[in-house]
Design a protein around this motif. Sequence first.
Motif, PDB file in Angstrom:
ATOM      1  N   VAL A   1      59.825  23.615   3.804  1.00  0.00           N
ATOM      2  CA  VAL A   1      60.128  24.769   4.663  1.00  0.00           C
ATOM      3  C   VAL A   1      60.107  26.022   3.804  1.00  0.00           C
ATOM      4  CG1 VAL A   1      61.441  23.514   6.413  1.00  0.00           C
ATOM      5  CG2 VAL A   1      62.613  24.377   4.414  1.00  0.00           C
ATOM      6  N   SER A   2      59.539  27.069   4.325  1.00  0.00           N
ATOM      7  CA  SER A   2      59.472  28.333   3.585  1.00  0.00           C
ATOM      8  C   SER A   2      60.843  28.988   3.629  1.00  0.00           C
ATOM      9  CB  SER A   2      58.436  29.262   4.212  1.00  0.00           C
ATOM     10  OG  SER A   2      57.166  28.687   4.144  1.00  0.00           O
ATOM     11  N   MET A   3      61.525  28.919   2.512  1.00  0.00           N
ATOM     12  CA  MET A   3      62.858  29.482   2.469  1.00  0.00           C
ATOM     13  C   MET A   3      63.212  29.842   1.032  1.00  0.00           C
ATOM     14  SD  MET A   3      65.937  28.602   4.852  1.00  0.00           S
ATOM     15  CE  MET A   3      64.679  28.271   6.012  1.00  0.00           C
ATOM     16  N   ASP A   4      63.944  30.896   0.880  1.00  0.00           N
ATOM     17  CA  ASP A   4      64.402  31.333  -0.435  1.00  0.00           C
ATOM     18  C   ASP A   4      65.343  30.275  -1.013  1.00  0.00           C
ATOM     19  OD1 ASP A   4      65.228  32.667  -2.684  1.00  0.00           O
ATOM     20  OD2 ASP A   4      66.113  34.361  -1.614  1.00  0.00           O
ATOM     21  N   VAL A   5      65.143  29.935  -2.278  1.00  0.00           N
ATOM     22  CA  VAL A   5      65.975  28.919  -2.936  1.00  0.00           C
ATOM     23  C   VAL A   5      67.438  29.336  -2.937  1.00  0.00           C
ATOM     24  CG1 VAL A   5      66.412  27.758  -5.131  1.00  0.00           C
ATOM     25  CG2 VAL A   5      64.081  28.106  -4.363  1.00  0.00           C
ATOM     26  N   ALA A   6      67.694  30.630  -2.934  1.00  0.00           N
ATOM     27  CA  ALA A   6      69.073  31.119  -3.005  1.00  0.00           C
ATOM     28  C   ALA A   6      69.780  31.076  -1.654  1.00  0.00           C
ATOM     29  CB  ALA A   6      69.079  32.542  -3.544  1.00  0.00           C
ATOM     30  N   ALA A   7      69.160  30.503  -0.642  1.00  0.00           N
ATOM     31  CA  ALA A   7      69.762  30.516   0.694  1.00  0.00           C
ATOM     32  C   ALA A   7      69.947  29.115   1.268  1.00  0.00           C
ATOM     33  CB  ALA A   7      68.895  31.363   1.619  1.00  0.00           C
ATOM     34  N   PRO A   8      70.717  28.254   0.610  1.00  0.00           N
ATOM     35  CA  PRO A   8      70.896  26.897   1.134  1.00  0.00           C
ATOM     36  C   PRO A   8      71.615  26.874   2.484  1.00  0.00           C
ATOM     37  CG  PRO A   8      72.311  27.249  -0.764  1.00  0.00           C
ATOM     38  CD  PRO A   8      71.424  28.447  -0.648  1.00  0.00           C
ATOM     39  N   THR A   9      72.531  27.818   2.728  1.00  0.00           N
ATOM     40  CA  THR A   9      73.226  27.859   4.009  1.00  0.00           C
ATOM     41  C   THR A   9      72.253  28.171   5.139  1.00  0.00           C
ATOM     42  OG1 THR A   9      75.220  28.603   2.890  1.00  0.00           O
ATOM     43  CG2 THR A   9      75.153  28.892   5.264  1.00  0.00           C
ATOM     44  N   ALA A  10      71.350  29.116   4.906  1.00  0.00           N
ATOM     45  CA  ALA A  10      70.338  29.445   5.912  1.00  0.00           C
ATOM     46  C   ALA A  10      69.439  28.249   6.171  1.00  0.00           C
ATOM     47  CB  ALA A  10      69.524  30.653   5.460  1.00  0.00           C
ATOM     48  N   CYS A  11      69.116  27.505   5.133  1.00  0.00           N
ATOM     49  CA  CYS A  11      68.287  26.312   5.295  1.00  0.00           C
ATOM     50  C   CYS A  11      69.002  25.289   6.168  1.00  0.00           C
ATOM     51  CB  CYS A  11      67.936  25.702   3.941  1.00  0.00           C
ATOM     52  SG  CYS A  11      66.943  24.197   4.075  1.00  0.00           S
ATOM     53  N   MET A  12      70.275  25.046   5.915  1.00  0.00           N
ATOM     54  CA  MET A  12      71.010  24.063   6.708  1.00  0.00           C
ATOM     55  C   MET A  12      71.064  24.451   8.181  1.00  0.00           C
ATOM     56  SD  MET A  12      71.725  21.429   5.011  1.00  0.00           S
ATOM     57  CE  MET A  12      72.801  20.592   6.142  1.00  0.00           C
ATOM     58  N   MET A  13      71.191  25.741   8.459  1.00  0.00           N
ATOM     59  CA  MET A  13      71.248  26.185   9.847  1.00  0.00           C
ATOM     60  C   MET A  13      69.880  26.050  10.524  1.00  0.00           C
ATOM     61  SD  MET A  13      73.829  29.401   9.567  1.00  0.00           S
ATOM     62  CE  MET A  13      73.871  29.685  11.329  1.00  0.00           C
TER      63      MET A  13
END
Length: 68
Positions: free
Chosen positions: A23-35
């Motif tokens: 998934v295209s996501m910033d590594v620094a945003a694990p909370t955003a990834c979980m959501m």
Amino acid sequence: MFVVLYACLINAPLTCREERINVSMDVAAPTACMMSSQFTVAQWSEEHPQWQVGRWKCVPANRLSRDT
């Protein structure tokens, strides 16, 4: 970032596998990834009705095992 999910066959619950979905996501945003991963997991489940997802997690690409 990857969503790593663990799923087992509905008709053979001892047959399980790990799936890695990029998934295209910033590594620094694990909370955003979980959501946002809830949608990714739901979409995968819809495309694979014979499998039941037991759990999932977000993992940065640099933390994935290089074995598989």
